[in-house]
Design a protein around this motif. Sequence first.
Motif, PDB file in Angstrom:
ATOM      1  N   THR A  11       0.828  -1.210   0.000  1.00 38.85           N
ATOM      2  CA  THR A  11       0.000   0.000   0.000  1.00 38.85           C
ATOM      3  C   THR A  11       0.859   1.255   0.000  1.00 38.85           C
ATOM      4  O   THR A  11       0.563   2.230  -0.707  1.00 38.85           O
ATOM      5  N   PHE A  23       1.117   4.228  -2.778  1.00 38.10           N
ATOM      6  CA  PHE A  23       1.005   5.646  -2.405  1.00 38.10           C
ATOM      7  C   PHE A  23       2.229   6.428  -2.875  1.00 38.10           C
ATOM      8  O   PHE A  23       2.112   7.553  -3.381  1.00 38.10           O
ATOM      9  N   SER A  37       7.006   7.750   2.752  1.00 29.62           N
ATOM     10  CA  SER A  37       6.300   6.479   2.562  1.00 29.62           C
ATOM     11  C   SER A  37       7.233   5.387   2.059  1.00 29.62           C
ATOM     12  O   SER A  37       7.112   4.221   2.455  1.00 29.62           O
ATOM     13  N   ARG A  86      -0.974  -3.208   8.990  1.00 26.76           N
ATOM     14  CA  ARG A  86      -2.124  -2.347   9.274  1.00 26.76           C
ATOM     15  C   ARG A  86      -1.680  -0.903   9.532  1.00 26.76           C
ATOM     16  O   ARG A  86      -2.349   0.042   9.086  1.00 26.76           O
ATOM     17  N   ASP A 138      -0.954   0.633   6.233  1.00 25.50           N
ATOM     18  CA  ASP A 138      -2.193   0.958   5.523  1.00 25.50           C
ATOM     19  C   ASP A 138      -2.802   2.256   6.062  1.00 25.50           C
ATOM     20  O   ASP A 138      -3.298   3.094   5.292  1.00 25.50           O
ATOM     21  N   LEU A 139      -2.789   2.411   7.393  1.00 28.45           N
ATOM     22  CA  LEU A 139      -3.314   3.625   8.006  1.00 28.45           C
ATOM     23  C   LEU A 139      -2.545   4.863   7.555  1.00 28.45           C
ATOM     24  O   LEU A 139      -3.139   5.893   7.198  1.00 28.45           O
ATOM     25  N   GLY A 162      -3.392   5.651   3.943  1.00 26.20           N
ATOM     26  CA  GLY A 162      -4.736   6.199   3.807  1.00 26.20           C
ATOM     27  C   GLY A 162      -4.833   7.633   4.290  1.00 26.20           C
ATOM     28  O   GLY A 162      -5.387   8.501   3.596  1.00 26.20           O
ATOM     29  N   MET A 163      -4.304   7.899   5.480  1.00 18.78           N
ATOM     30  CA  MET A 163      -4.376   9.260   6.024  1.00 18.78           C
ATOM     31  C   MET A 163      -3.553  10.229   5.189  1.00 18.78           C
ATOM     32  O   MET A 163      -3.963  11.384   4.954  1.00 18.78           O
ATOM     33  N   THR A 201      -2.943   9.994   2.017  1.00 18.30           N
ATOM     34  CA  THR A 201      -3.658  10.234   0.759  1.00 18.30           C
ATOM     35  C   THR A 201      -4.697  11.341   0.925  1.00 18.30           C
ATOM     36  O   THR A 201      -4.796  12.263   0.100  1.00 18.30           O
ATOM     37  N   VAL A 202      -5.459  11.267   2.019  1.00 18.25           N
ATOM     38  CA  VAL A 202      -6.477  12.295   2.271  1.00 18.25           C
ATOM     39  C   VAL A 202      -5.817  13.650   2.516  1.00 18.25           C
ATOM     40  O   VAL A 202      -6.244  14.675   1.972  1.00 18.25           O
TER      41      VAL A 202
END
Length: 317
Positions: free
Chosen positions: A14, A18, A60, A79, A82-83, A86-87, A89-90
């Motif tokens: 992931t 990213f 990253s 995990r 992944d967090l 995700g954060m 990316t936002v």
Amino acid sequence: MRALLRSVLGLHRTLIVFCGAMAVLAVVSLVGLVVDDRTLLGVPVWMKPFKFAVSFGVYSLTLAWLLTLLKRAPVVARRLGDLIAGMSTVGVGLITLQAARGRQSHFNVSTPQDAAIFGLMGTLVTALWVVTIAVTGLVLLHRVGDRPTASALRLGLALCVAGMAEAYLMVGSTSNAGGVSGAHSVGVPDGGPGLPILGWSTTGGDLRVAHFAGLHALQALPLLLAALRALGTRVPVLADDGVRLGLVRVAATGFGGLLVLLTWQALRGEPLIYPGPSTVTAFAVLVAAVTSAAAAVVVAGARRVRTGPRPPVPARA
């Protein structure tokens, strides 16, 4: 090339995806810098997405490699990665959205929508900080490589966490009116004269300097260790694990001292490139201390390498 591709695909999937997205965003932002002449606070609107794309891409990629070393807790490590992806990316997406709209992303509370975006970004920054602390805790509990490698990663992460915390100074100790809450600069308004690309103020203090230094200690210390390993093939004393461990610790201590010094300089409203006598004196003392400590580590290591291990004492009859 195939071996390089396999090694990259073996990292945290992931975070690698990213990182690739950040590379694409960096290219798009460069195009935007060329074709879009809009500015915010005297800076092209696409400069901030470009800088964040590069910074988050490096961050990253580093974590994608580091998390694969946590063999005792692979699911937790996956995990957490992944967090972070995700954060991030936002967060970067919101910065890019504001740039496309021609709106200031940081400290902008001039409209309910801008305030909501800035509030969400603040929440994401705090969450990312907490998750990075969790990663630091995992690395502290794991045996990641030899002692110099473990030390470089643990100290680099600790400095990275400290660098992240610098962001709270920008919001908490500097606040302006007119729809803006917080600032990068101290003693002067944001948007004044600054260094090329980086944008750090040349007329006042700038908290982004220490923020940048702390964040990228996570790359600097492992790269220093890699350089020491490479030099160890030609300089025998640097082939000693104890010497490399000592030098990494000295470098991390110096890095921490530099982080404090840069923060102190910024909070006094002093530009990075125009340090006052107090800053110059403090920097000279720091350099002297780090140089002396590094020399002591090398001299002790050279003596140990030269004499070799002591022979065992024969047992008495």
